[in-house]
Design a protein around this motif. Structure first.
Motif, PDB file in Angstrom:
ATOM      1  N   ILE A  26      28.981  23.790  32.215  1.00 40.68           N
ATOM      2  CA  ILE A  26      29.541  23.667  33.569  1.00 40.68           C
ATOM      3  C   ILE A  26      28.596  24.289  34.586  1.00 40.68           C
ATOM      4  CG2 ILE A  26      31.382  24.444  35.103  1.00 40.68           C
ATOM      5  CD1 ILE A  26      33.321  24.064  32.869  1.00 40.68           C
ATOM      6  N   VAL A  27      28.112  25.481  34.279  1.00 44.14           N
ATOM      7  CA  VAL A  27      27.233  26.167  35.230  1.00 44.14           C
ATOM      8  C   VAL A  27      25.941  25.381  35.420  1.00 44.14           C
ATOM      9  CG1 VAL A  27      25.843  28.224  35.561  1.00 44.14           C
ATOM     10  CG2 VAL A  27      28.183  28.444  34.805  1.00 44.14           C
ATOM     11  N   ALA A  30      26.363  22.167  37.482  1.00 43.81           N
ATOM     12  CA  ALA A  30      26.742  22.355  38.879  1.00 43.81           C
ATOM     13  C   ALA A  30      25.499  22.285  39.764  1.00 43.81           C
ATOM     14  CB  ALA A  30      27.421  23.707  39.054  1.00 43.81           C
ATOM     15  N   PRO A  31      25.559  21.500  40.825  1.00 47.01           N
ATOM     16  CA  PRO A  31      24.415  21.442  41.739  1.00 47.01           C
ATOM     17  C   PRO A  31      24.254  22.760  42.504  1.00 47.01           C
ATOM     18  CG  PRO A  31      26.242  20.169  42.596  1.00 47.01           C
ATOM     19  CD  PRO A  31      26.650  20.626  41.240  1.00 47.01           C
ATOM     20  N   PHE A 359      37.120  43.404  39.415  1.00 49.89           N
ATOM     21  CA  PHE A 359      36.525  42.363  40.235  1.00 49.89           C
ATOM     22  C   PHE A 359      37.071  42.417  41.668  1.00 49.89           C
ATOM     23  CE2 PHE A 359      35.951  37.908  41.372  1.00 49.89           C
ATOM     24  CZ  PHE A 359      34.793  37.578  40.708  1.00 49.89           C
ATOM     25  N   PHE A 360      38.410  42.440  41.789  1.00 51.75           N
ATOM     26  CA  PHE A 360      39.022  42.439  43.111  1.00 51.75           C
ATOM     27  C   PHE A 360      38.981  43.820  43.753  1.00 51.75           C
ATOM     28  CE2 PHE A 360      40.897  38.716  41.197  1.00 51.75           C
ATOM     29  CZ  PHE A 360      40.748  37.810  42.217  1.00 51.75           C
ATOM     30  N   THR A 363      35.630  44.604  45.124  1.00 49.32           N
ATOM     31  CA  THR A 363      35.366  43.866  46.354  1.00 49.32           C
ATOM     32  C   THR A 363      36.108  44.493  47.522  1.00 49.32           C
ATOM     33  OG1 THR A 363      35.346  41.921  44.952  1.00 49.32           O
ATOM     34  CG2 THR A 363      35.234  41.545  47.304  1.00 49.32           C
ATOM     35  N   SER A 374      29.036  40.908  39.287  1.00 52.32           N
ATOM     36  CA  SER A 374      29.302  39.573  38.752  1.00 52.32           C
ATOM     37  C   SER A 374      29.720  38.623  39.868  1.00 52.32           C
ATOM     38  CB  SER A 374      30.387  39.638  37.679  1.00 52.32           C
ATOM     39  OG  SER A 374      31.624  39.986  38.230  1.00 52.32           O
ATOM     40  N   TYR A 375      30.471  39.143  40.824  1.00 47.53           N
ATOM     41  CA  TYR A 375      30.907  38.320  41.950  1.00 47.53           C
ATOM     42  C   TYR A 375      29.702  37.786  42.729  1.00 47.53           C
ATOM     43  CZ  TYR A 375      33.243  37.239  46.396  1.00 47.53           C
ATOM     44  OH  TYR A 375      33.707  36.631  47.528  1.00 47.53           O
ATOM     45  N   ILE A 378      27.620  35.144  40.864  1.00 41.16           N
ATOM     46  CA  ILE A 378      28.138  33.775  40.951  1.00 41.16           C
ATOM     47  C   ILE A 378      27.778  33.182  42.301  1.00 41.16           C
ATOM     48  CG2 ILE A 378      30.182  32.332  40.868  1.00 41.16           C
ATOM     49  CD1 ILE A 378      31.505  34.495  39.217  1.00 41.16           C
ATOM     50  N   LEU A 379      27.966  33.975  43.352  1.00 34.93           N
ATOM     51  CA  LEU A 379      27.684  33.482  44.697  1.00 34.93           C
ATOM     52  C   LEU A 379      26.228  33.049  44.831  1.00 34.93           C
ATOM     53  CD1 LEU A 379      29.577  35.774  47.197  1.00 34.93           C
ATOM     54  CD2 LEU A 379      30.190  33.562  46.266  1.00 34.93           C
ATOM     55  N   ARG A 381      24.236  32.286  42.406  1.00 30.70           N
ATOM     56  CA  ARG A 381      23.810  31.476  41.260  1.00 30.70           C
ATOM     57  C   ARG A 381      22.747  32.182  40.427  1.00 30.70           C
ATOM     58  NH1 ARG A 381      25.442  26.312  41.865  1.00 30.70           N
ATOM     59  NH2 ARG A 381      27.416  26.378  42.930  1.00 30.70           N
ATOM     60  N   VAL A 386      25.162  35.665  35.342  1.00 30.59           N
ATOM     61  CA  VAL A 386      26.451  35.022  35.109  1.00 30.59           C
ATOM     62  C   VAL A 386      26.686  34.833  33.616  1.00 30.59           C
ATOM     63  CG1 VAL A 386      27.757  32.883  35.414  1.00 30.59           C
ATOM     64  CG2 VAL A 386      26.529  33.853  37.337  1.00 30.59           C
ATOM     65  N   PHE A 389      27.493  38.020  31.853  1.00 28.29           N
ATOM     66  CA  PHE A 389      28.883  38.407  32.073  1.00 28.29           C
ATOM     67  C   PHE A 389      29.837  37.541  31.279  1.00 28.29           C
ATOM     68  CE2 PHE A 389      27.500  40.836  35.779  1.00 28.29           C
ATOM     69  CZ  PHE A 389      28.190  41.996  35.504  1.00 28.29           C
ATOM     70  N   THR A 390      29.481  36.258  31.119  1.00 30.40           N
ATOM     71  CA  THR A 390      30.317  35.398  30.294  1.00 30.40           C
ATOM     72  C   THR A 390      30.381  35.954  28.877  1.00 30.40           C
ATOM     73  OG1 THR A 390      29.499  33.564  31.585  1.00 30.40           O
ATOM     74  CG2 THR A 390      30.686  33.036  29.582  1.00 30.40           C
TER      75      THR A 390
ATOM     76  N   PRO B 216      36.268  32.588  30.894  1.00 33.27           N
ATOM     77  CA  PRO B 216      36.377  33.333  32.154  1.00 33.27           C
ATOM     78  C   PRO B 216      36.710  32.372  33.289  1.00 33.27           C
ATOM     79  CG  PRO B 216      34.088  33.126  31.487  1.00 33.27           C
ATOM     80  CD  PRO B 216      34.890  32.416  30.456  1.00 33.27           C
ATOM     81  N   PHE B 219      35.544  32.858  36.989  1.00 24.05           N
ATOM     82  CA  PHE B 219      34.133  32.479  37.137  1.00 24.05           C
ATOM     83  C   PHE B 219      34.009  30.984  37.363  1.00 24.05           C
ATOM     84  CE2 PHE B 219      30.990  35.612  35.112  1.00 24.05           C
ATOM     85  CZ  PHE B 219      31.669  36.685  35.638  1.00 24.05           C
ATOM     86  N   LEU B 220      34.649  30.238  36.456  1.00 25.46           N
ATOM     87  CA  LEU B 220      34.483  28.785  36.479  1.00 25.46           C
ATOM     88  C   LEU B 220      35.049  28.192  37.765  1.00 25.46           C
ATOM     89  CD1 LEU B 220      35.135  27.822  32.785  1.00 25.46           C
ATOM     90  CD2 LEU B 220      32.994  28.025  34.022  1.00 25.46           C
ATOM     91  N   ILE B 222      35.326  29.638  40.651  1.00 21.58           N
ATOM     92  CA  ILE B 222      34.440  29.961  41.765  1.00 21.58           C
ATOM     93  C   ILE B 222      33.208  29.067  41.741  1.00 21.58           C
ATOM     94  CG2 ILE B 222      32.953  31.763  42.702  1.00 21.58           C
ATOM     95  CD1 ILE B 222      35.038  33.781  41.922  1.00 21.58           C
ATOM     96  N   ILE B 223      32.667  28.825  40.548  1.00 20.94           N
ATOM     97  CA  ILE B 223      31.481  27.978  40.453  1.00 20.94           C
ATOM     98  C   ILE B 223      31.802  26.541  40.869  1.00 20.94           C
ATOM     99  CG2 ILE B 223      29.889  26.927  38.809  1.00 20.94           C
ATOM    100  CD1 ILE B 223      29.993  29.688  37.350  1.00 20.94           C
ATOM    101  N   PHE B 227      30.715  24.111  44.796  1.00 15.57           N
ATOM    102  CA  PHE B 227      30.020  22.854  45.097  1.00 15.57           C
ATOM    103  C   PHE B 227      30.945  21.676  45.362  1.00 15.57           C
ATOM    104  CE2 PHE B 227      30.320  20.524  41.135  1.00 15.57           C
ATOM    105  CZ  PHE B 227      30.473  21.520  40.181  1.00 15.57           C
ATOM    106  N   PHE B 310      41.689  34.965  49.080  1.00 16.03           N
ATOM    107  CA  PHE B 310      41.139  36.243  49.532  1.00 16.03           C
ATOM    108  C   PHE B 310      39.626  36.285  49.301  1.00 16.03           C
ATOM    109  CE2 PHE B 310      40.059  40.707  48.375  1.00 16.03           C
ATOM    110  CZ  PHE B 310      40.286  41.278  49.620  1.00 16.03           C
ATOM    111  N   LEU B 311      39.195  35.756  48.167  1.00 21.12           N
ATOM    112  CA  LEU B 311      37.765  35.739  47.872  1.00 21.12           C
ATOM    113  C   LEU B 311      37.043  34.649  48.652  1.00 21.12           C
ATOM    114  CD1 LEU B 311      37.684  36.245  44.015  1.00 21.12           C
ATOM    115  CD2 LEU B 311      37.193  37.909  45.774  1.00 21.12           C
ATOM    116  N   PHE B 313      37.577  31.320  48.043  1.00 22.10           N
ATOM    117  CA  PHE B 313      37.374  30.143  47.206  1.00 22.10           C
ATOM    118  C   PHE B 313      38.647  29.355  47.043  1.00 22.10           C
ATOM    119  CE2 PHE B 313      34.053  33.079  45.944  1.00 22.10           C
ATOM    120  CZ  PHE B 313      32.957  32.271  46.127  1.00 22.10           C
ATOM    121  N   LEU B 330      40.712  42.514  55.922  1.00 20.39           N
ATOM    122  CA  LEU B 330      39.741  43.440  55.331  1.00 20.39           C
ATOM    123  C   LEU B 330      38.501  43.555  56.211  1.00 20.39           C
ATOM    124  CD1 LEU B 330      38.800  45.180  52.906  1.00 20.39           C
ATOM    125  CD2 LEU B 330      37.901  43.102  51.882  1.00 20.39           C
TER     126      LEU B 330
END
Lengths: 418, 373
Positions: A26-27, A30-31, A359-360, A363, A374-375, A378-379, A381, A386, A389-390, B216, B219-220, B222-223, B227, B310-311, B313, B330
């Motif tokens: 998937i990653v 992804a474009p 994670f939250f 942030t 990790s956040y 992902i942002l 890429r 990533v 972390f997986t 996860p 993660f997925l 968000i990814i 796009f 909130f994030l 996404f 925030l």
């Protein structure tokens, strides 16, 4: 029993591969990955830099990048190979190319550390690589390959070394974003996340177990009813949202200026004495720890309460009372030992929650821990991060479940896994 | 006397549970209140809106709020246009969307037969700083010239916080309900099959589920969302990808237990087809855990939507959503109302659902503890 755990561990293997395959594909499909981002950056950069020279070549305003550069960039990120090969390389089951140098046929080429190699073509079309000085064959160490760069048929001969390096050999690669090994990057963040994660974990267990016991012993009392309401409230609000509310209330924005707005330490942290350092850190920890404790507060407390209540209504407790044992002894020695079983078994699950939950919270409170890393990975890429972390996430989940079972089997001899 | 006892004896288990549910007041009233609020939320376009209920201009009547009410339903929105230009209503120099609040003042000053009736709360969830009279960060209960006050102020884009909070309620509840429906749709058949067939099916199915639940998913999502522009439906589908797993676990355990009972053996021996045994005989007996789970699944659905929003996404802007409101809170921590309003809404909604859940659990799965002393 041993057989059961061996089987569980064996079952974890296909699960691990299945998970990583799904995420990897998937990653990768992804474009907008690192290669495309780099190309974008190059286009924008050269458009400004070279300006008038390249503007003639490009009609749409964006500069054209020479195909060799594109191909090399693609190779740098490993995107010149199909996805399944990339997955195998990432695992370490397929040779990874390192130290790639462009060469011309028959000309010596410096490949680092004073070594020069010459590539010659054999009669059957394969290449042989010779050390310039010693004339020894280096074909086993170096590999030569003539690759076609683009549709016009330009080719480029290059030599490279190969090695098997992937996560199975402990090689997680370098972060694209930070240009340092992923392992180091994560290792530098772990202490931060762990500090408030562990404090939160210990605090929530202590508070929840104590509160659960008191609620069970005073089942139906005013105390039970009032604490039940507070449990419902804590269940109804996500920890990070409560953290946000506390920030507004106590962070000094609008109401009270009691706690800092986020981060882990004050700006003058380095100049403080040890005692002040600890106080400063604790001051910064209060809100995030409250927020992370609240997440498992309701479930743990109710689990403890119900489990103790259930045990108190069992026959063996009746027997204990009947033969005249003291109440304290019955509760703390007989009932408690059976009641903590589900709580202890929950530990693997809680470890997982602590990982995802941070994670939250990180942030919200702007803490530079694992969750935030990790956040942003992902942002931006940052694929290697990533994927690392997986792997960690999958491992935590898988082993969390196994650890839970193991703890359960350890403390409760009646449990037989088959 | 004997009649009443007979009556209670003939009550089905469902009736008895409903009766028990009604005795638990806070759950029962939460259910009533939440149902009313959710029903009302579909009428939001005529209750909370910047479009007028009735406009009379030169003898012509128009009902823009009702048009936007029609347009608020999916599918229908393709065929309805809510646009009404300002010039067509005498708002000179405004070829764009008419500003009904200004129009109301204008008509009153002109003292003509023209009039505008605004909804109860005359601000919309999407109108922002680009509309005259809207300013960023208006404090709660403050108002711009000649207008009603903003109950909860405005956000950094000059959008009305109360209106966004109200519309966010509808979005959140709808989202969670659809998500839970999908979860059950996927989870019940799979769980039933695993529990009923067991053996190799179960072993392989369990491994697959284990793998799937280990993904996860955050993660997925968000990814994927980074796009593909997320839509309401896409987000529901993405979350449903893993949310069905707990349901499967419940149902599997229930089916596993039920299938060894005599009535199943009887059904098998008289040759009832497998699917019929599963869905007509076992399923009705296995519903208790998933019914008691329902409110908590809704809570989880709402929380995950809020978290994603909130994030950043989640639902695409400018969709009114609580998570987006929290994140703007925030970023502007000194503007306390930005956090308070969505937090209040989120909290009030979730606690009502938890009350309902608690009451349902009490009614369906009562636990009585006998204690010595």
């Amino acid at each position: 029993m041993l057989q059961y755990f061996i089987r569980r561990l064996l079952f974890a293997v296909p699960t691990f591969f299945g998970c990583t395959i799904i995420v990897f594909f998937i990653v990768n499909l992804a474009p907008g990955g690192p290669y495309e981002q780099q190309v974008q950056a190059l286009k924008a950069g050269s458009g400004f830099g070279i300006g008038s020279e390249s503007s003639a070549a490009s009609k749409d305003g964006a500069a054209t990048i020479p195909p060799t550069a594109l191909a090399e960039l693609k190779r740098y990120y490993g995107f010149d190979k199909p996805v399944y090969v990339r997955y195998l390389i990432w695992l370490g089951l397929w040779p990874r190319e390192t130290d790639s140098y462009n060469v011309k046929l028959g000309e010596p080429r410096n490949v680092g550390q004073g070594q020069y190699v010459i590539v010659e073509r054999n009669a059957n079309g394969s290449y042989s690589i010779i050390d310039k000085d010693s004339k020894q064959s280096l074909t086993g160490v170096w590999t030569a390959e003539n690759s076609v760069l683009d549709s016009t048929g330009i080719t480029q001969l290059r030599v490279f070394k190969t090695e098997y390096a992937g996560i199975l050999t402990g090689h997680f690669g370098n972060s694209y974003e930070y240009r340092e090994p992923v392992i180091d990057l994560i290792a530098s963040r772990i202490p931060i996340s762990l500090q408030f994660g562990v404090i939160g974990l210990v605090l929530s267990y202590v508070i929840c177990v104590y509160l659960g016991i008191q609620k069970a012993l005073r089942h139906g009392s005013t105390f039970d009813l009032i604490s039940s309401s507070s449990i419902l409230i804590s269940y109804s609000i996500p920890g990070w949202a409560l953290g946000l509310l506390l920030l507004v209330l106590l962070g000094g924005g609008s109401f009270f200026d009691v706690f800092p707005l986020g981060g882990l330490q004050s700006r003058e942290y380095e100049t403080l004495s040890l005692g002040e350092k600890i106080l400063d850190r604790a001051h910064h920890f209060v809100l995030p720890v409250i927020a992370s404790t609240i997440q498992s507060f309701a479930t743990l407390t109710l689990l403890m309460k119900n489990s103790l209540l259930e045990n108190l209504s069992q026959d063996y407790i009746r027997t204990a009372f009947a033969k005249g044992l003291k109440e304290k002894r019955i509760i703390w020695l007989h009932a408690m030992r059976n009641s903590v079983i589900p709580i202890a078994a929950n530990i693997g699950h809680i470890i997982g929650i602590a990982f995802v939950g941070s994670f939250f919270i990180e942030t919200t409170f702007n803490i530079e821990g694992i969750g935030k890393l990790s956040y942003y990975a992902i942002l931006s890429r940052d694929y290697t991060v990533v994927f690392a972390f997986t792997v960690i996430g999958v491992m935590v989940n898988l082993f969390g479940a196994i650890i839970s079972d193991f703890v359960l089997a350890m403390i409760d001899p009646r449990i037989r896994f088959r | 006397m004997s009649q009443t006892s007979q009556k209670s004896g003939s009550q089905s288990i469902g009736q008895r549970r409903w009766k028990k549910f009604k005795t638990i007041k806070r759950g029962y009233y939460s259910l009533i209140l939440l149902t009313i609020l959710y029903g009302l939320s579909f009428l939001l376009p005529i209750l909370v809106n910047d479009k007028a209920l009735i406009v009379r201009y030169n003898g012509q009547y128009s009902f823009p709020a009702f048009t936007s009410l029609v347009a608020s339903f999916p599918l229908v929105d393709q065929f309805v246009s809510v646009f009404q230009s300002g010039e067509s209503l005498g708002q000179t120099g405004n070829p764009g969307q008419a500003r009904y609040r200004d129009l109301q003042q204008q008509y009153e000053q002109e003292n003509s037969d023209n009039f505008v009736v605004m909804p109860l709360y005359p601000y919309g969830p999407i109108e922002d700083i680009t509309t005259d009279g809207n300013t960023a960060f208006m404090e709660p209960w403050s108002a711009s010239d000649g207008e009603g006050s903003r109950i909860m102020g405005t956000d950094e884009n000059g959008r009305d916080v109360f209106a966004r909070m109200a519309y966010g309620f509808k979005v959140s509840i709808s989202f969670a309900l659809i998500l839970v429906f999908l979860e059950y749709l996927i989870g019940i058949p799979i769980g039933g099959l695993l529990g009923f067939k067991s053996g190799w099916y179960d072993l392989i199915g369990q491994r697959f589920i284990e793998m799937w639940s280990t993904l996860p998913i955050l993660f997925l999502i968000i990814i994927v969302v980074s796009f593909i522009q997320p839509s309401f439906i896409l987000l529901v589908l993405l979350l449903a990808l893993t949310a069905w797993i707990p349901i499967t676990t419940y149902i599997r355990a229930e089916f596993y237990r039920e299938k060894s009972k005599d009535y199943v053996a009887a059904a098998i021996s008289i040759g009832v087809p497998t699917w019929k045994i599963m869905f007509k005989h076992i399923l009705p007996n296995s519903l208790v855990p998933i019914i008691t789970n329902f409110p908590f699944a809704v809570v989880a659905g709402i929380t995950s939507l809020v978290a994603l929003d909130f994030l950043g996404f989640g639902l695409p802007p400018p969709t009114p959503s609580w998570g987006q409101m929290l994140s703007s809170g925030l970023q502007n921590l000194t503007k306390w109302w930005l956090v308070f309003s969505p937090m209040f809404a989120l909290f009030a909604t979730l606690i009502m659902i938890v009350f309902i859940g608690e009451a349902i659990r009490e009614a369906f799965d009562p636990k009585t503890f006998s204690r010595l002393r």
